[in-house]
Design an enzyme around this catalytic site. Structure first.
Site, mmCIF file in Angstrom:
data_model
loop_
_atom_site.group_PDB
_atom_site.id
_atom_site.type_symbol
_atom_site.label_atom_id
_atom_site.label_comp_id
_atom_site.label_asym_id
_atom_site.label_seq_id
_atom_site.Cartn_x
_atom_site.Cartn_y
_atom_site.Cartn_z
ATOM 1 C CG ASP A 487 47.597 50.054 -18.017
ATOM 2 O OD1 ASP A 487 47.589 48.843 -18.237
ATOM 3 O OD2 ASP A 487 47.089 50.568 -16.998
HETATM 4 C C1 GLC Z 1 46.375 55.650 -18.590
HETATM 5 C C2 GLC Z 1 47.461 55.935 -17.578
HETATM 6 C C3 GLC Z 1 47.909 54.704 -16.871
HETATM 7 C C4 GLC Z 1 46.722 53.952 -16.366
HETATM 8 C C5 GLC Z 1 45.699 53.702 -17.475
HETATM 9 C C6 GLC Z 1 44.475 53.019 -16.935
HETATM 10 O O1 GLC Z 1 46.869 54.920 -19.619
HETATM 11 O O2 GLC Z 1 48.567 56.581 -18.153
HETATM 12 O O3 GLC Z 1 48.779 55.044 -15.820
HETATM 13 O O4 GLC Z 1 47.136 52.751 -15.851
HETATM 14 O O5 GLC Z 1 45.323 54.908 -18.052
HETATM 15 O O6 GLC Z 1 43.522 52.734 -17.866
HETATM 16 C C1 GLC Z 2 48.492 52.424 -13.473
HETATM 17 C C2 GLC Z 2 47.673 51.172 -13.508
HETATM 18 C C3 GLC Z 2 48.519 49.950 -13.529
HETATM 19 C C4 GLC Z 2 49.573 50.064 -14.563
HETATM 20 C C5 GLC Z 2 50.379 51.341 -14.416
HETATM 21 C C6 GLC Z 2 51.372 51.545 -15.530
HETATM 22 O O1 GLC Z 2 49.078 52.563 -12.232
HETATM 23 O O2 GLC Z 2 46.801 51.099 -12.406
HETATM 24 O O3 GLC Z 2 47.723 48.828 -13.778
HETATM 25 O O4 GLC Z 2 50.381 48.942 -14.458
HETATM 26 O O5 GLC Z 2 49.493 52.435 -14.432
HETATM 27 O O6 GLC Z 2 50.785 51.889 -16.730
#
Ligand code: GLC
Ligand code: GLC
Length: 814
Positions: A487
């Protein structure tokens, strides 16, 4: 250092001191009524949706961290002394404190001043209520005159509104009390036909339903006025903060034990039957009274608890293993599938780290969660797949999440993540492999929940590919869009304004930045789709997806390989990300995992080479780091990933979700020693001894462990709700132990450590029970299979003939 121990016999983790480094929580409920409960009885409950139907209030990031919950106070009416058997909130020094977190229940209590008090909390199957069974034993030689107070704080349903909209909310609360039952009915007068109730099995001496009356001015949970005084004030909330507290008086003879039951529940009346005949503004309680009466009786509460225990016993019997390692057995047989149930139910919405307000059910997340859940309750997995697909957009793309109560997708945490649609294919294929229920592909479901737009699930899956193939970049690799699985790799975001969400801001057109991770994912999804099409006898489709998989594989060989590992991406300027040419972030774990998982590079040496690089550059004693070197500063063209201080989260943390990808990749190249070594580094039970460093619960996986670049290397955060649960379960059971549901039968293909002499397992699969014995006779992974004594060719056990319910499997590794 430990704070408790595993009781494997009872399938419990027993916490023996209350001051754990962080609240160590458990989940109550596994169908529609849920709660989180900490080892000191903190937490809250909700119905289906942690945001839209919050039953009790909880303030996150409190001081102390975990304050507010399902509390009980005991008061010695002779001395006036009072305390809480769950330690919080009064924090008296208890004797024999324990919290037994079990599967769907917790038992918390201690001894103080010669009185032992323990409460068992659980949600009966099929009901929207929680039961607290408190047992108090007088261990003194003298009679005890006691008062017991219960205490919860109601939430005004919408947890976000509840935490922000005080100009309205301080005036809306309404309560009814009838026969000792406290009914919370805020907004019932208008558009809601649901209410909450808090009942008690004893006749009560008083109650409080206005928070301030219970606590007294300028006091908190530690010293409520009503408890100190030894009497409630029978307050009724009109606005302000509705509360639930019963006061019960007890006389206990020496050695005497008493059980008191509390019920906290949610109830919906039919809209036309909301109000009582006698008073047009009073709740019609006709239907809820029998429920309260039933579970107030110890026999019924006890029976419901036994049913819950058997339910879990049966679920866990679907896949059981007996390996030479206790940590593996304990996680595979008890805690890992249990965590998979929680992630299936709650997705990423409510935990100690997810507030229940921010996120609903993730499209990508929930599809992956199926990998660890589908074998347990396939019917629920089926429904989830259809729900997810019904939020898919007509373009074939996906909303990133949907709200469980409404099942409507939303863009609150962004949209246009180009990896999203592929996960639906992987979710559906996991279901098909497990169940062989091809009828799911014919189910007609809408796009974006729009009536009239229905198409079959199979067509939905095809649209996902169309979406992806229409979005290829300059190198022929998939465009990344907002981001892919990671993300935080926001290559089109370019945010320079503080406070902007990286998840929703896009300042570039997105026609250049490409993802090698999505390329690997696409290859895997195409291969799965080709298998599906083949079994549906859709030759053209099968050929098409095979061709696409081959093409993308070639593209990865040409443009996705950096020399010693797979590249991560190309940025908005067409420059490589995750390459030896970069100053920081030279190697990323995700494409190594996912390309190899998809089979890319297995034939030409790239896979082994990439895995050597992972071992050399990314592995650490606490797990595999997501990237190296860490980004030491913010790079506007990379986005959120570089916003984290080095060593945390996506910036060179040990992002545990990705570790099982490498375990699977190592099994695919036949390296069982390494696959298993990586497995053990992350295994929570194997980390129990370093609980003071790890800090999170030793019975579940966390999303992240701080990496070597951080100041707290080895410290875990964000436990419970993470794809790490499903992926680890999948990696250990299906790839390392190698018991893999496949299209036409159960595949047995272990890649275990060379030092293991073998292992045993029982796996229920498509109506038969397989009793599997694996025996090592040589050092390799070659397998010779016998089913009920007969030699099987290859490594897939054909489905047994009708009527044959037991298959004894012998697997010899040479
Ligand atoms: C932030 C986190 C990530 C998560 C995302 C969800 O970017 O670092 O782990 O998946 O928020 O919106
Ligand atoms: C968080 C989110 C997942 C994402 C991950 C890496 O775990 O839930 O959707 O893939 O962060 O950013």
């Amino acid at each position: 250092m430990r704070y408790g121990y595993f009781d494997d016999e009872n399938r419990e983790y027993v916490i023996t001191r209350p001051d754990t480094p962080l609240p160590w929580i458990n989940y109550l409920g596994c169908e529609s009524y849920f709660g989180i409960i900490s080892n000191t009885a903190g937490g809250y409950s909700f119905y289906r949706d942690a945001r839209l139907r919050r039953i009790t209030r909880y303030r996150y990031n409190n001081v102390p961290l975990d304050t507010g919950g399902r509390y009980i106070y005991l008061r010695d009416d002779d001395s006036g002394q009072f305390w809480s058997p769950s330690w919080q909130p009064t924090r008296h020094q208890p004797r024999n404190y324990s919290c037994r977190h079990g599967l769907g229940y917790s038992i918390i209590g201690s001894e103080y001043s010669g009185l032992d008090a323990r409460t068992r909390y659980f949600v009966p199957l099929g009901e929207d209520l929680e039961i607290w069974q408190t047992t108090i034993t007088n261990q003194r030689n003298a009679p005890a005159k006691l008062s017991l107070f219960s205490a919860i704080e109601f939430c005004l349903w919408d947890a976000h509104d509840d935490a922000t909209n005080f100009q309205r909310n301080f005036s809306t609360a309404e309560i009814e009390v009838e026969n000792g039952v406290i009914y919370h009915k805020t907004e019932y007068r208008e558009r809601r036909n649901h209410f909450a109730y808090f009942a008690c099995s004893e006749s009560i001496s008083g109650y409080d339903t206005q928070r301030d009356a219970f606590f007294g001015p300028y006091r908190d949970w530690e010293k409520p006025l009503a408890v100190e005084r030894g009497s409630s004030s029978n307050s009724i909330a009109h606005g302000w903060a509705p509360f639930g507290s019963h006061h019960i008086k007890l006389d206990l003879a020496p050695g005497e034990s008493r059980q008191i039951i509390f019920l906290l529940g949610y109830y919906e009346n039919p809209p036309e039957q909301k109000f009582d005949h006698s008073d047009p503004q009073t709740i019609d309680k006709r239907n809820v009274r029998p429920v309260i009466a039933k579970y107030s009786q110890p026999e019924h509460a006890g029976a419901a608890f036994d049913t819950l225990r058997s339910y879990w016993k049966e679920l866990l019997e679907i896949c059981r293993v007996e390996t030479p390692d206790v940590h593996t057995n304990r996680m595979v047989n008890i805690w890992n599938p249990y965590q998979c149930m929680a992630t299936f139910n709650i997705s990423r919405s409510a935990s100690s780290f997810e507030s229940g307000i921010g996120r609903g059910l993730g499209f990508r997340d929930s599809n992956q969660d199926l990998l660890g859940f589908v074998h347990m309750v396939p019917q629920r997995a089926r429904q989830r797949i259809l729900d997810l697909a019904s939020t898919q957009l007509p373009s074939g793309g996906a909303y990133h999440q949907f709200q469980p109560l409404t099942k409507r997708g939303n863009n609150d945490i962004g949209g246009g993540f180009n990896d999203d649609p592929h996960w639906l294919v992987l979710g559906a294929s996991a279901y098909l492999r497990e169940t062989g229920d091809w009828s799911i592909l014919d189910e007609r479901i809408p796009y974006d929940q729009q009536p009239g737009s229905e198409e079959t699930l199979y067509e939905h899956m095809k649209r996902g590919f169309r979406y992806a193939l229409e979005r290829l970049g300059p190198h022929g690799l998939p465009l990344i869009g907002r981001a892919d699985w990671n993300d935080c790799l926001n290559l089109n975001c370019f945010s320079e304004e503080p406070g902007q969400s990286f998840q929703t801001v896009t300042n570039r057109e997105g026609k250049v930045a490409e993802s090698v991770f999505i390329a690997g994912l696409l290859v895997l999804a195409c291969k799965e789709m080709a298998e599906v099409a083949c079994r549906l006898k859709l030759r053209d489709d099968a050929d098409f997806y095979k061709l696409q998989a081959n093409k993308m594989e070639q593209t990865i060989h040409e443009h996705g390989w950096d020399g010693d590992w797979f590249l991560r991406a190309y940025d908005n300027f067409g420059n490589p990300v995750g390459s030896h040419q970069c100053d920081e972030g030279r190697i990323f774990v995700e494409p190594q995992g996912f390309c190899i998982l998809a089979g890319v590079g297995l034939g030409n040496g790239m896979a082994s080479r990439a895995l050597e690089s992972v071992h050399a550059h990314l592995s650490s004693q606490h797990g595999i780091v997501i990237l190296q070197p860490a980004y030491s500063k913010y790079y506007v063209h990379l986005g959120e990933i570089s916003s984290y201080p080095p060593g945390y989260k996506e910036n060179a943390g040990i992002f545990c979700h990705t570790n099982p990808w490498i375990m699977i990749a190592e099994s695919r190249v036949g390296n069982g020693d390494r696959a298993y070594d990586y497995y053990l580094r992350l295994n929570p039970s194997a980390r129990e001894d370093i609980s003071e460093l790890h800090r999170c619960e030793p019975y579940v996986y966390a999303q992240m462990i701080a990496g070597p670049d951080s100041h707290t290397f080895g410290e875990a955060k964000n436990s419970w709700l993470t794809g790490t649960a499903a992926w680890n379960y999948y990696a250990i059971t299906q790839w390392i132990l190698g018991i893999r549901p496949s299209w036409d039968g159960l595949q047995i293909s272990p890649v275990i450590p060379r030092s293991w002499k073998g292992f045993r397992a029982v796996r229920k699969f498509r109506g038969a029970t397989y009793r599997i014995g694996v025996r090592r006779e040589g050092q390799g992974n070659g397998v010779e299979l016998f089913a009920n004594g007969a030699r099987v060719r290859g490594d897939v056990l054909p489905l047994p003939p009708d009527g044959c319910k037991e298959v004894v499997v012998e697997a010899v590794l040479s």
